[in-house]
Design a protein around this motif. Structure first.
Motif, PDB file in Angstrom:
ATOM      1  N   GLU A   1      20.600  49.651  76.149  1.00 23.49           N
ATOM      2  CA  GLU A   1      19.901  48.355  76.180  1.00 23.49           C
ATOM      3  C   GLU A   1      20.515  47.465  77.267  1.00 23.49           C
ATOM      4  O   GLU A   1      19.812  46.888  78.092  1.00 23.49           O
ATOM      5  N   GLN A   2      21.839  47.427  77.297  1.00 25.68           N
ATOM      6  CA  GLN A   2      22.524  46.581  78.286  1.00 25.68           C
ATOM      7  C   GLN A   2      22.307  47.108  79.696  1.00 25.68           C
ATOM      8  O   GLN A   2      22.038  46.348  80.619  1.00 25.68           O
ATOM      9  N   LEU A   3      22.430  48.445  79.856  1.00 21.97           N
ATOM     10  CA  LEU A   3      22.267  49.028  81.196  1.00 21.97           C
ATOM     11  C   LEU A   3      20.848  48.828  81.726  1.00 21.97           C
ATOM     12  O   LEU A   3      20.636  48.798  82.934  1.00 21.97           O
ATOM     13  N   SER A   4      19.882  48.692  80.820  1.00 22.86           N
ATOM     14  CA  SER A   4      18.499  48.477  81.260  1.00 22.86           C
ATOM     15  C   SER A   4      18.222  46.984  81.488  1.00 22.86           C
ATOM     16  O   SER A   4      17.082  46.609  81.733  1.00 22.86           O
ATOM     17  N   ASP A   5      19.263  46.152  81.370  1.00 22.04           N
ATOM     18  CA  ASP A   5      19.099  44.693  81.441  1.00 22.04           C
ATOM     19  C   ASP A   5      18.081  44.218  80.416  1.00 22.04           C
ATOM     20  O   ASP A   5      17.298  43.309  80.660  1.00 22.04           O
ATOM     21  N   TYR A   6      18.100  44.856  79.288  1.00 24.31           N
ATOM     22  CA  TYR A   6      17.236  44.507  78.148  1.00 24.31           C
ATOM     23  C   TYR A   6      15.745  44.686  78.439  1.00 24.31           C
ATOM     24  O   TYR A   6      14.913  44.097  77.761  1.00 24.31           O
ATOM     25  N   THR A   7      15.413  45.500  79.445  1.00 26.03           N
ATOM     26  CA  THR A   7      13.995  45.796  79.656  1.00 26.03           C
ATOM     27  C   THR A   7      13.552  46.868  78.656  1.00 26.03           C
ATOM     28  O   THR A   7      12.375  46.981  78.337  1.00 26.03           O
ATOM     29  N   LEU A   8      14.518  47.654  78.181  1.00 27.84           N
ATOM     30  CA  LEU A   8      14.232  48.649  77.146  1.00 27.84           C
ATOM     31  C   LEU A   8      14.328  47.927  75.801  1.00 27.84           C
ATOM     32  O   LEU A   8      15.352  47.309  75.497  1.00 27.84           O
ATOM     33  N   LEU A   9      13.260  47.988  75.006  1.00 24.27           N
ATOM     34  CA  LEU A   9      13.298  47.320  73.699  1.00 24.27           C
ATOM     35  C   LEU A   9      14.372  47.949  72.816  1.00 24.27           C
ATOM     36  O   LEU A   9      14.587  49.165  72.875  1.00 24.27           O
TER      37      LEU A   9
END
Ligand SMILES: NC(=O)c1ccc[n+]([C@@H]2O[C@H](COP(=O)([O-])OP(=O)(O)OC[C@H]3O[C@@H](n4cnc5c(N)ncnc54)[C@H](O)[C@@H]3O)[C@@H](O)[C@H]2O)c1
Length: 369
Positions: free
Chosen positions: A257-265
């Protein structure tokens, strides 16, 4: 509506509370409200305000309650100290006193934020969770964890503050996006994996109709998941041991989640975490190959596959997991399955150290399949 599920907190009987799950509960809200409150403060986000909160306010006004409706921009980026401040100032300006009751009407963002306001406003006032997303109904509204995010990370500031009741109106799920429906279903799948093989079968057998939003089946999913959460919270309210099982899939999920900058739900990140953590359990000999395959297949039916993992660099994932709040003696802790519906327990501990090499191997196995 069936009988409510009760969260029985051993600390004090007065802290126990009912969870109502059914349809048309918003229009009958006044039947569940305590009599003594001065102002009913409805806290919601701008989306849910238009969909449900304005109508709810009208029902309550008609029933003779004094109400105040406050809202903020929808989304995780509002779950911060600044929004909390603005809402508190508005409550103070309207002379909301210690007998005011907050109704947190919305998804987990509203629930966590409004719950934290309830925990600190005039040193603590009552609140009721009125969840409107599937994730909030079956997970975040139950258990009393309230919080806000800071620049340093999610949920770093908060309090344990139990609601007086949870009122989940399944009809609200009609307007929820399919993505957020799946987001909630993943948390239900996770809970069933940890402790309820029968519910796992129920979910699996009815998945297509659940995805098509059959109301009775959705109610049943919420009821089954909430029963697990209520039981876990009753046994370990402050997250010292058993409550950790709810973190299955989360050690890796949070990192993704963090690595996706929260773009991943959140739920989707947890689903990829479930896949990897199930592989770790298989590689350690706790989970059989066909049990891992079962988990993989259910996730596939939700359109979640290892393709989603390939976007991530495993070394970056490893580094992020090291920032997990729940480390012990420097080692990252994982909940590991030892079957479908049960977790591995050793020396009465529900979490276990997993070294970098094990995570690296699991990642390489999963993306190769
Ligand atoms: N306290 C806990 O124990 C706990 C547990 C899990 C998650 N959480 C927190 O929950 C949050 C995520 O919750 P969420 O997934 O509900 O997100 P959310 O509250 O942001 O809601 C998702 C989106 O759906 C919209 N929405 C809400 N209800 C709707 C409806 N009925 N119809 C149409 N749209 C609707 C919202 O406006 C928002 O845009 C995170 O902040 C997470 O940290 C807390």
């Amino acid at each position: 509506m069936l009988n409510p599920i009760t969260v029985q907190l051993p600390r004090k009987k007065a802290y126990s509370y009912p969870i109502y799950i059914g349809t048309e509960l918003l229009s009958k809200m006044q039947t569940h409200l305590p009599k003594h409150n001065s102002t009913l403060v409805i806290i919601t986000d701008d989306t849910v305000k238009e969909l449900y909160a304005i109508a709810l306010q009208q029902f309550l006004n008609k029933a003779g309650h004094k109400t105040l409706l406050l809202s903020f921009s929808a989304g995780e980026s509002s779950k911060n100290g600044q929004t909390k401040n603005v809402l508190e100032e508005a409550m103070l300006a309207q002379a909301c006193d210690r007998n005011s009751l907050i109704l947190a009407v919305g998804g987990g963002v509203v629930g966590d934020l409004a719950g934290f306001i309830a925990a600190t406003y005039m040193r603590g006032i009552d609140y009721i969770q009125v969840p409107t997303t599937l994730l909030a109904m079956l997970d975040s509204s139950v258990g009393g964890k309230t919080s806000i995010d800071t620049a340093q990370g999610k949920n770093l500031i908060g309090a344990f503050w139990q609601p007086k009741a949870v009122i989940a109106d399944i009809l609200c799920l009609k307007t929820l996006s399919q993505e957020h429906l799946v987001n909630g279903l993943i948390e239900a799948f996770k809970m069933f994996l940890t402790s309820d093989a029968k519910s796992l079968k129920f979910l699996d057998q009815n998945l297509d109709r659940i995805l098509a939003r059959d109301e009775a089946l959705l109610s049943e999913v919420v009821r089954r998941a909430v029963s697990i959460k209520a039981e876990v919270v009753a046994q370990d309210e402050k997250d010292h041991n058993l409550r950790a099982i709810l973190n299955l899939g989360h050690t890796i999920g949070h990192a993704l989640e963090q690595l996706s900058d929260y773009t991943l739900l959140h739920g989707y990140a947890v689903a990829l975490g479930l896949l990897l953590e199930a592989k770790i359990a298989q590689n350690r000999g706790y989970l059989e190959a066909q049990q891992y395959y079962y988990i993989k297949t259910v996730l596939q039916r939700l359109n979640i596959t290892a393709v989603g993992l390939k976007k991530f660099d495993i070394e970056a994932v490893i580094q992020k997991t090291k920032l997990d709040k729940k480390k012990q003696d420097g080692a990252v802790q994982y909940v590991l399955l030892n079957g479908l519906g049960s977790v591995y327990v050793a020396e009465n501990q529900f979490t276990h150290s997993v070294d970098d090499e094990m995570l690296r191997n699991a990642f390489s196995d999963v993306v190769k399949e």
